[in-house]
Design a protein around this motif. Structure first.
Motif, mmCIF file in Angstrom:
data_model
loop_
_atom_site.group_PDB
_atom_site.id
_atom_site.type_symbol
_atom_site.label_atom_id
_atom_site.label_comp_id
_atom_site.label_asym_id
_atom_site.label_seq_id
_atom_site.Cartn_x
_atom_site.Cartn_y
_atom_site.Cartn_z
ATOM 1 N N LYS A 78 0.820 -1.207 0.000
ATOM 2 C CA LYS A 78 0.000 0.000 0.000
ATOM 3 C C LYS A 78 0.857 1.261 0.000
ATOM 4 N N GLU A 79 2.097 1.138 0.499
ATOM 5 C CA GLU A 79 2.951 2.307 0.619
ATOM 6 C C GLU A 79 3.268 2.877 -0.765
ATOM 7 N N PRO A 80 3.067 4.192 -0.940
ATOM 8 C CA PRO A 80 3.357 4.777 -2.247
ATOM 9 C C PRO A 80 4.853 4.718 -2.557
ATOM 10 N N ILE A 81 5.143 4.559 -3.827
ATOM 11 C CA ILE A 81 6.548 4.536 -4.224
ATOM 12 C C ILE A 81 7.024 5.989 -4.282
ATOM 13 N N GLU A 82 7.980 6.327 -3.435
ATOM 14 C CA GLU A 82 8.415 7.724 -3.397
ATOM 15 C C GLU A 82 9.463 7.996 -4.477
ATOM 16 N N ASP A 83 9.428 9.248 -4.967
ATOM 17 C CA ASP A 83 10.385 9.662 -5.993
ATOM 18 C C ASP A 83 11.704 10.013 -5.307
ATOM 19 N N CYS A 87 20.395 9.951 -10.097
ATOM 20 C CA CYS A 87 21.823 10.020 -9.773
ATOM 21 C C CYS A 87 22.439 11.245 -10.454
ATOM 22 N N SER A 88 23.207 12.033 -9.708
ATOM 23 C CA SER A 88 23.801 13.256 -10.264
ATOM 24 C C SER A 88 24.937 12.931 -11.237
ATOM 25 N N SER A 89 25.480 11.743 -11.184
ATOM 26 C CA SER A 89 26.588 11.388 -12.085
ATOM 27 C C SER A 89 26.112 10.810 -13.407
ATOM 28 N N CYS A 90 25.133 9.888 -13.346
ATOM 29 C CA CYS A 90 24.733 9.200 -14.584
ATOM 30 C C CYS A 90 23.255 9.362 -14.941
ATOM 31 N N GLY A 91 22.453 9.890 -14.046
ATOM 32 C CA GLY A 91 21.044 10.132 -14.350
ATOM 33 C C GLY A 91 20.124 8.945 -14.131
ATOM 34 N N ALA A 92 20.679 7.800 -13.683
ATOM 35 C CA ALA A 92 19.825 6.641 -13.383
ATOM 36 C C ALA A 92 19.011 6.948 -12.113
ATOM 37 N N PRO A 93 17.841 6.326 -11.993
ATOM 38 C CA PRO A 93 17.043 6.601 -10.783
ATOM 39 C C PRO A 93 17.782 6.162 -9.511
ATOM 40 N N ASN A 94 17.584 6.924 -8.456
ATOM 41 C CA ASN A 94 18.187 6.561 -7.176
ATOM 42 C C ASN A 94 17.395 5.466 -6.494
ATOM 43 N N LYS A 95 18.060 4.722 -5.664
ATOM 44 C CA LYS A 95 17.422 3.733 -4.795
ATOM 45 C C LYS A 95 17.754 4.095 -3.360
ATOM 46 N N LYS A 96 16.935 3.595 -2.434
ATOM 47 C CA LYS A 96 17.215 3.861 -1.024
ATOM 48 C C LYS A 96 17.663 2.564 -0.358
ATOM 49 N N SER A 100 20.554 1.427 5.634
ATOM 50 C CA SER A 100 20.981 2.718 6.167
ATOM 51 C C SER A 100 20.012 3.852 5.862
ATOM 52 N N GLY A 101 19.113 3.647 4.868
ATOM 53 C CA GLY A 101 18.196 4.705 4.478
ATOM 54 C C GLY A 101 18.828 5.710 3.528
ATOM 55 N N LYS A 102 20.091 5.507 3.170
ATOM 56 C CA LYS A 102 20.795 6.436 2.276
ATOM 57 C C LYS A 102 20.453 6.132 0.821
ATOM 58 N N LEU A 103 20.492 7.199 -0.005
ATOM 59 C CA LEU A 103 20.219 7.042 -1.433
ATOM 60 C C LEU A 103 21.485 6.605 -2.161
ATOM 61 N N TYR A 104 21.290 5.783 -3.182
ATOM 62 C CA TYR A 104 22.412 5.392 -4.017
ATOM 63 C C TYR A 104 21.928 5.192 -5.446
ATOM 64 N N CYS A 105 22.852 5.204 -6.375
ATOM 65 C CA CYS A 105 22.528 5.080 -7.797
ATOM 66 C C CYS A 105 22.118 3.632 -8.100
ATOM 67 N N SER A 106 20.913 3.472 -8.735
ATOM 68 C CA SER A 106 20.431 2.112 -9.030
ATOM 69 C C SER A 106 21.319 1.422 -10.074
ATOM 70 N N ALA A 107 22.068 2.227 -10.872
ATOM 71 C CA ALA A 107 22.953 1.644 -11.880
ATOM 72 C C ALA A 107 24.334 1.307 -11.289
ATOM 73 N N LEU A 108 24.526 1.655 -10.023
ATOM 74 C CA LEU A 108 25.786 1.418 -9.316
ATOM 75 C C LEU A 108 26.964 1.994 -10.105
ATOM 76 N N CYS A 109 26.770 3.198 -10.658
ATOM 77 C CA CYS A 109 27.770 3.779 -11.568
ATOM 78 C C CYS A 109 29.103 4.092 -10.883
ATOM 79 N N TRP A 110 29.093 4.329 -9.575
ATOM 80 C CA TRP A 110 30.364 4.632 -8.883
ATOM 81 C C TRP A 110 31.306 3.447 -8.863
ATOM 82 N N LYS A 111 30.781 2.269 -9.176
ATOM 83 C CA LYS A 111 31.640 1.078 -9.171
ATOM 84 C C LYS A 111 32.459 0.962 -10.440
#
Ligand code: ZN
Length: 112
Positions: A78-83, A87-96, A100-111
């Motif tokens: 039921k929980e809405p999917i929050e926007d 990602c500021s580096s590659c533009g892929a959507p962020n994941k939480k 830790s609750g921290k945001l990270y790039c869903s494409a894992l581009c920093w790797k």
């Protein structure tokens, strides 16, 4: 146990001698999904009736509300999917991170 219960047991569970089969039955409904069916009897007949009643009530609760796990899945769905932005580096959507609750790039581009 009143006469309505006796009739209901007879109709739903089978014919149980209820004259000496007195028992107390109670149900705790809980929003956390941990519902509890409780029976108490001091005679053999009472325990027999109580078990039949308890098993049937337990089954009905499970059929109606599902298990604690199933209820959790339903609640989380039921929980809405929050926007979370992009990602500021590659533009892929962020994941939480669930941990830790921290945001990270869903494409894992920093790797890369
Ligand atoms: Zn990225």
């Amino acid at each position: 146990m009143d006469n309505t219960d006796k009739d209901w047991i007879k109709d739903n569970v089978g014919d149980i001698s209820t004259d000496s089969g007195d028992f107390e039955g109670e149900v705790f409904w809980s929003t956390d999904g941990k519902h509890t069916v409780h029976v108490k009897a001091s005679t053999k007949d009472g325990r027999r009736s109580a078990l039949a009643w308890g098993n049937e009530v337990y089954k009905r609760i499970k059929d109606t509300y599902g298990t604690k796990q199933a209820q959790s899945v339903k609640e989380y769905a039921k929980e809405p999917i929050e926007d979370l932005g992009k990602c500021s580096s590659c533009g892929a959507p962020n994941k939480k991170s669930l941990k830790s609750g921290k945001l990270y790039c869903s494409a894992l581009c920093w790797k890369n």
